[in-house]
Write an enzyme that holds these catalytic residues in place. Sequence first.
Site, PDB file in Angstrom:
ATOM      1  N   HIS A  60       0.840  -1.205   0.000  1.00 31.55           N
ATOM      2  CA  HIS A  60       0.000   0.000   0.000  1.00 31.55           C
ATOM      3  C   HIS A  60       0.869   1.248   0.000  1.00 31.55           C
ATOM      4  CE1 HIS A  60       0.895  -0.633   4.257  1.00 31.55           C
ATOM      5  NE2 HIS A  60       0.403   0.562   4.569  1.00 31.55           N
ATOM      6  N   ASP A  64       6.058   4.081   4.929  1.00 35.99           N
ATOM      7  CA  ASP A  64       6.886   3.050   5.572  1.00 35.99           C
ATOM      8  C   ASP A  64       6.892   1.736   4.790  1.00 35.99           C
ATOM      9  OD1 ASP A  64       4.191   2.730   6.353  1.00 35.99           O
ATOM     10  OD2 ASP A  64       4.722   1.681   8.199  1.00 35.99           O
ATOM     11  N   HIS A 140      -7.100  -1.404   5.411  1.00 36.30           N
ATOM     12  CA  HIS A 140      -6.259  -0.466   6.151  1.00 36.30           C
ATOM     13  C   HIS A 140      -6.797   0.938   5.853  1.00 36.30           C
ATOM     14  CE1 HIS A 140      -2.813   0.797   8.343  1.00 36.30           C
ATOM     15  NE2 HIS A 140      -2.095   1.205   7.317  1.00 36.30           N
ATOM     16  N   HIS A 269       5.844  -5.655  11.939  1.00 37.25           N
ATOM     17  CA  HIS A 269       5.271  -4.303  11.890  1.00 37.25           C
ATOM     18  C   HIS A 269       4.991  -3.761  13.296  1.00 37.25           C
ATOM     19  CE1 HIS A 269       2.641  -0.944  10.514  1.00 37.25           C
ATOM     20  NE2 HIS A 269       3.420  -1.006   9.452  1.00 37.25           N
TER      21      HIS A 269
HETATM   22 ZN   LIG Z   1       2.875   0.325   7.816  1.00 35.66          ZN
END
Ligand SMILES: [Zn+2]
Length: 302
Positions: A60, A64, A140, A269
């Site tokens: 995505h 990061d 997300h 993560h």
């Molecule tokens: Zn992330």
Amino acid sequence: MKLHILGCHSATPRSTVFPSSQLLEINNELLLIDAGEGMQIQLRKYKHKFNKIQHIFISHLHGDHFYGLVGFLSSLRLIGREKSIHIYAPVGLKEIIELQFILTKTDINYPLFFHELSSLESELILETDKYTVKTIPLEHRVYTNGYLIREKTALRKLNIDAVKQYPEIETWAYHNLKRGKDFVREDGSIIPNETLTLPPPPTKSYAYCSDTIYKPDIIPLIKGIDMLYHEATFLEMHKDLAVKTKHSTAKQAAQIAKDAGVKFLVLGHFSSRYPDETQFIKEAKEIFENVDIAEEGRSFEV
Ligand SMILES: [Zn+2]
């Protein structure tokens, strides 16, 4: 199949840890999954060859997960890359990358292909003679996909001791035997394949799911796979934050692994708020036993 962790922390790079990026080693090829800032340095540090990377999968468009990509693509140009690069990513990444190359007058001199994703359903995005890659629709704050990589059935193995008992079988016939064909003698009689070969090694499967809320509807897609990497940004004590920021807790990741009957779970993560990351294992183990945490530089045999 082997998983190499380059970065497995959320948000910003720090002095010792890096944002999301990993390599899946499959048949002497490296699939790059996410490309957080610093991934090039990690590739160098752990001595992974740039040249073995041909396919790049971005989950995505949060920094990061891809801020390391433009630097990597630029480096490939400088080191004289000739082979093509294919990037699978949400719609928008092509524009982001190309704008940087246009404004910096950077001429990418190797074939670079973007495969932009927008489907909300799982789709087959890559098929080679060795493996397939499918998307895993996640949820997300922006459009996100996980990736499911499955090895294809390998060739059967020659049972050399058995083959040697038949002088009429010459080496030119080995290729067909490995593909499961019987050996036909000149007089038309048959030596069955099973007497000459052994079954191929079992195929492996791996899924990457980051970033996402707890999303049980991915379970049918990843049912019974060998290894699942699932994000666990938070512990249950911060479940409210997980809901608010559309992330998962270690317990939720473990629940997905358990319900999908996966063989092994790797958590990653992690938020920087937790000084002791073994807490993630502890929390997950209450639900699912075969779990470990990712760590920069660590590799896992799938
Ligand atoms: Zn992330």
